[in-house]
Design an enzyme around this catalytic site. Structure first.
Site, PDB file in Angstrom:
ATOM      1  N   HIS A 155       0.838  -1.217   0.000  1.00 47.08           N
ATOM      2  CA  HIS A 155       0.000   0.000   0.000  1.00 47.08           C
ATOM      3  C   HIS A 155       0.870   1.264   0.000  1.00 47.08           C
ATOM      4  O   HIS A 155       0.447   2.301   0.492  1.00 47.08           O
ATOM      5  CB  HIS A 155      -0.939   0.039   1.209  1.00 47.08           C
ATOM      6  CG  HIS A 155      -1.662  -1.250   1.455  1.00 47.08           C
ATOM      7  ND1 HIS A 155      -2.857  -1.566   0.860  1.00 47.08           N
ATOM      8  CD2 HIS A 155      -1.318  -2.333   2.218  1.00 47.08           C
ATOM      9  CE1 HIS A 155      -3.247  -2.776   1.261  1.00 47.08           C
ATOM     10  NE2 HIS A 155      -2.321  -3.267   2.067  1.00 47.08           N
ATOM     11  N   SER A 276      14.957  22.029 -15.715  1.00 49.67           N
ATOM     12  CA  SER A 276      13.757  22.796 -16.035  1.00 49.67           C
ATOM     13  C   SER A 276      14.184  24.115 -16.633  1.00 49.67           C
ATOM     14  O   SER A 276      15.231  24.661 -16.281  1.00 49.67           O
ATOM     15  CB  SER A 276      12.956  23.026 -14.751  1.00 49.67           C
ATOM     16  OG  SER A 276      12.172  24.186 -14.872  1.00 49.67           O
ATOM     17  N   LYS A 282      15.862  22.054 -10.442  1.00 47.51           N
ATOM     18  CA  LYS A 282      15.259  20.784 -10.835  1.00 47.51           C
ATOM     19  C   LYS A 282      16.174  19.839 -11.596  1.00 47.51           C
ATOM     20  O   LYS A 282      16.993  20.251 -12.412  1.00 47.51           O
ATOM     21  CB  LYS A 282      14.043  21.057 -11.723  1.00 47.51           C
ATOM     22  CG  LYS A 282      12.936  21.782 -11.008  1.00 47.51           C
ATOM     23  CD  LYS A 282      11.953  20.827 -10.404  1.00 47.51           C
ATOM     24  CE  LYS A 282      10.825  20.609 -11.374  1.00 47.51           C
ATOM     25  NZ  LYS A 282       9.795  19.786 -10.769  1.00 47.51           N
ATOM     26  N   GLU A 289       9.906   8.808 -16.864  1.00 51.15           N
ATOM     27  CA  GLU A 289       8.527   9.257 -17.105  1.00 51.15           C
ATOM     28  C   GLU A 289       8.074   8.928 -18.523  1.00 51.15           C
ATOM     29  O   GLU A 289       6.936   8.505 -18.753  1.00 51.15           O
ATOM     30  CB  GLU A 289       8.407  10.763 -16.859  1.00 51.15           C
ATOM     31  CG  GLU A 289       8.474  11.117 -15.384  1.00 51.15           C
ATOM     32  CD  GLU A 289       8.620  12.610 -15.135  1.00 51.15           C
ATOM     33  OE1 GLU A 289       8.304  13.044 -14.032  1.00 51.15           O
ATOM     34  OE2 GLU A 289       9.057  13.345 -16.046  1.00 51.15           O
TER      35      GLU A 289
END
Ligand code: ARG
Length: 457
Positions: A155, A276, A282, A289
């Site tokens: 979980h 970024s 970043k 992804e």
């Protein structure tokens, strides 16, 4: 430039040509198309259906076309309908009369069925190599991280401590099943459709066993109508690719989580992350992804082809031309993801200290504390309740079970003794779990041996 001009009186309309043509994508299997034609004409000559001399001429012509396509000397021009017409027309241009005999006892229907099969079979080999390469990287991580403790989750909540080797081992299993799936598909599909003709076989005395053997098939397919209209193997391959993509996507998701500021279990190599344009701090896990994101188009290909096939009456119908672009795309997508993934995980660094601390701070040894009590005669249900109280006590004081004094332990249950610390230490928690398939070192070493064997397959 049509192979079927004889029956027609009107020129084909440009829009119709563009809608109908497949050369813009089926050019991808020109190698397979030519290989199939060489096998076909070799069989025709052996059966006395074409002369030896014509066969020699045709084979030489086909080989020169192959060479010129490989080198880029011969270009695909858009007046041809598909790769089959392109090759045959060019052959006739090059060798004249003999070239017109190549298509004896064959239809584009069995020809395209063959080409697609040969293409898928070749690609299965390539995909398999890439999956194997990724498994080798995973195995290295397993061997290097038998003592790298980390929390195991259910979980997405910390559950029990495991090791990085154990966690990686789960992916090894997934990709191993993928390889066996590819192997199964190859076995089942490896029968040659050539000789099925348009749908009802042919009157020429073809030797289908011989053609099948020349092309590395186990034998010929057994029903000519099925031969030209079977795309099951493409669907099975898309299914296998979807499962591989799903595995890569789950792995990506974990890497993205582990790479987040909150977790900091791993740091991706600069080469596999991007910055970024606005936020200077970043370092984004774009590659992971994208792998996760591309899963959608692979699933899409599977669902598309299943849907295309569901309403097709026997035998060949043009709908089936739709199998190609989406299959090519799914294959290329998964191959790209696999190749990148192996590089990404082999260059990623693991923050072992952070992982171990995370396991220590999440009460992942609570089950072991309960087991300690059970081993001292307390019924498990009572032990569960006692440790629950201890956890609550620790949460209120922002501490771990290991930080409690023996007095504090005893205040909740007098059964606890000094050896409890050893019993609930991270090392003990992991090392005691030596049931086969568990994270304990002894169990893992046995599994790693088995993994090495399986990589030899
Ligand atoms: N381009 C076609 C395909 O991909 C080849 C077979 C064409 N056969 C036909 N009868 N039109 O399916």
């Amino acid at each position: 430039m049509k192979l079927w001009g004889g029956r027609f009186t009107k020129e084909e309309n440009e829009l119709v040509h563009n809608f109908n043509e497949s050369l813009s994508f089926d050019r991808k299997f020109y190698g397979q198309d030519i290989k199939g034609s060489i096998a076909h004409v070799t069989m025709l000559a052996r059966q006395g259906i074409v002369s030896e001399e014509d066969k020699e001429t045709i084979v030489k012509g086909l080989e020169s076309i192959l060479e010129d396509l490989d080198s880029g000397k011969l270009e695909f021009t858009r007046e041809y309908e598909d790769i089959h017409s392109f090759v045959e027309s060019n052959l006739i241009k090059r060798v004249g009369e003999a070239g017109k005999r190549l298509h004896t006892g064959r239809s584009r229907n069995d020809q395209v069925a063959l080409d697609m099969k040969l293409y898928c079979r070749d690609e299965i080999g390539e995909i398999d190599k890439l999956v194997k390469g990724l498994m080798e990287e995973i195995l290295k991580l397993m061997e290097d991280n038998l003592d790298t403790y980390m929390p195991g989750f259910t979980h997405l909540q910390k559950a029990q401590p495991v090791t990085l080797a154990h966690h990686m081992g789960a992916y090894f299993e997934m990709f191993y099943r993928d390889r066996t799936r590819l192997r199964d598909i190859r076995e089942r599909m490896n029968y040659c459709p050539l000789g099925a003709g348009a749908l009802a076989g042919t009157t020429y005395p073809l030797d289908r066993d011989y053609t099948a053997k020349l092309l590395g098939f186990y034998g010929p397919t057994m029903n000519s109508m099925d031969s030209v209209s079977d795309r099951d193997y493409v669907i099975e391959l898309l299914n296998a690719l979807s499962i591989i993509a799903m595995h890569l996507s789950r792995f990506s998701e974990e890497i993205i989580i582990w790479n987040s500021n909150e977790y900091q279990f791993v740091e991706l190599d600069d080469a596999y992350s991007t910055g970024s344009s606005i936020m200077p701090q970043k370092k984004n896990p774009d590659i992971a992804e994208l792998v996760r994101g591309k899963t959608g188009r692979v699933y899409g290909a599977l669902i598309s082809l299943l849907t295309t096939m569901k309403g097709i009456p026997l035998a060949y119908d043009k709908d089936m031309q739709e199998d190609k672009e989406l299959t090519f795309d799914a294959i290329d997508t998964v191959k790209g993801c696999l190749a990148l993934f192996a590089g990404m995980i082999s260059t990623m660094s693991f923050r072992k200290d952070v992982m171990e601390n995370s396991a220590k701070n999440g009460f992942t040894n609570a089950t072991d504390a309960a087991d300690y009590l059970v081993n001292h005669g307390v019924p498990f249900r009572d032990a569960h309740g006692i440790v629950g109280q201890l956890v609550l006590y620790c949460i209120e004081r922002d501490m771990a079970l290991d930080d409690m004094t023996l007095e504090e332990f005893k205040a909740v249950s007098p059964v606890f003794e000094g050896d409890v610390y050893e019993a609930i230490s991270m090392k003990t928690c992991v090392e005691k779990r030596v049931s086969l398939g568990g994270p304990g070192k002894a169990a893992m070493e046995r599994v790693i041996q088995a993994c090495k064997e399986r990589l030899k397959e």
